[in-house]
Design a protein around this motif. Structure first.
Motif, PDB file in Angstrom:
ATOM      1  N   UNK A 194      65.292  33.187  42.144  1.00 32.72           N
ATOM      2  CA  UNK A 194      65.149  32.005  42.761  1.00 32.72           C
ATOM      3  C   UNK A 194      63.978  32.052  43.708  1.00 32.72           C
ATOM      4  N   UNK A 195      64.426  32.898  44.538  1.00 31.27           N
ATOM      5  CA  UNK A 195      63.217  33.243  45.571  1.00 31.27           C
ATOM      6  C   UNK A 195      61.997  33.560  45.126  1.00 31.27           C
ATOM      7  N   UNK A 196      62.055  34.561  44.242  1.00 28.16           N
ATOM      8  CA  UNK A 196      60.693  34.933  43.726  1.00 28.16           C
ATOM      9  C   UNK A 196      60.054  33.834  42.652  1.00 28.16           C
ATOM     10  N   UNK A 197      60.689  33.102  42.061  1.00 25.95           N
ATOM     11  CA  UNK A 197      60.136  31.862  41.431  1.00 25.95           C
ATOM     12  C   UNK A 197      59.609  30.982  42.519  1.00 25.95           C
ATOM     13  N   UNK A 198      60.031  30.521  43.678  1.00 26.38           N
ATOM     14  CA  UNK A 198      59.631  29.922  44.497  1.00 26.38           C
ATOM     15  C   UNK A 198      58.455  30.453  45.225  1.00 26.38           C
ATOM     16  N   UNK A 199      58.426  31.809  45.478  1.00 26.61           N
ATOM     17  CA  UNK A 199      57.335  32.212  46.266  1.00 26.61           C
ATOM     18  C   UNK A 199      56.045  32.503  45.285  1.00 26.61           C
ATOM     19  N   UNK A 200      56.314  32.483  43.885  1.00 34.25           N
ATOM     20  CA  UNK A 200      55.167  32.630  42.994  1.00 34.25           C
ATOM     21  C   UNK A 200      54.615  31.184  42.711  1.00 34.25           C
ATOM     22  N   UNK A 201      55.497  30.180  43.050  1.00 38.93           N
ATOM     23  CA  UNK A 201      55.215  28.723  42.970  1.00 38.93           C
ATOM     24  C   UNK A 201      54.947  28.517  41.306  1.00 38.93           C
ATOM     25  N   UNK A 202      55.768  29.175  40.430  1.00 37.99           N
ATOM     26  CA  UNK A 202      55.918  28.874  38.964  1.00 37.99           C
ATOM     27  C   UNK A 202      57.095  28.188  38.702  1.00 37.99           C
ATOM     28  N   UNK A 247      57.836  41.435  37.417  1.00 42.06           N
ATOM     29  CA  UNK A 247      58.187  41.020  36.280  1.00 42.06           C
ATOM     30  C   UNK A 247      57.943  39.845  35.790  1.00 42.06           C
ATOM     31  N   UNK A 248      57.664  38.799  36.523  1.00 37.99           N
ATOM     32  CA  UNK A 248      57.421  37.287  36.235  1.00 37.99           C
ATOM     33  C   UNK A 248      56.269  37.207  35.964  1.00 37.99           C
ATOM     34  N   UNK A 249      55.252  38.093  36.335  1.00 38.34           N
ATOM     35  CA  UNK A 249      53.652  38.075  36.354  1.00 38.34           C
ATOM     36  C   UNK A 249      53.367  38.165  34.690  1.00 38.34           C
TER      37      UNK A 249
END
Length: 76
Positions: A21-29, A74-76
């Motif tokens: 959840x933090x990674x998603x928020x930081x990437x703004x995706x 991994x999300x990129x």
């Protein structure tokens, strides 16, 4: 994007969910984060160790909690 955290609800599983959840928020995706706790569903992914991370139906990590930075890659 659909992200699934596979696990029984253990401490590591919860940490992975928080990190995702933090990674998603930081990437703004925009992503839907789901928690999968049913062992039958987990086994369907061929996962033998939890927690596991599944992104768009592909297993990306299992048996460990990647860092927020690793998850972002991994999300990129």
């Amino acid at each position: 994007m659909v992200i699934k955290v596979l696990g029984s609800g253990c401490l590591k599983c919860n940490k992975l969910e928080e990190a995702v959840k933090k990674a998603v928020q930081e990437l703004g995706i925009e992503a839907k984060v789901e928690k999968v706790q049913d062992f039958k569903d987990i086994m369907a992914y061929g996962v033998m160790q939890t927690p596991a991370l599944v992104i768009n139906e592909r297993v990306k990590s299992m048996g460990k909690v990647p860092t927020v930075e690793e998850i972002k890659e991994l999300l990129k």
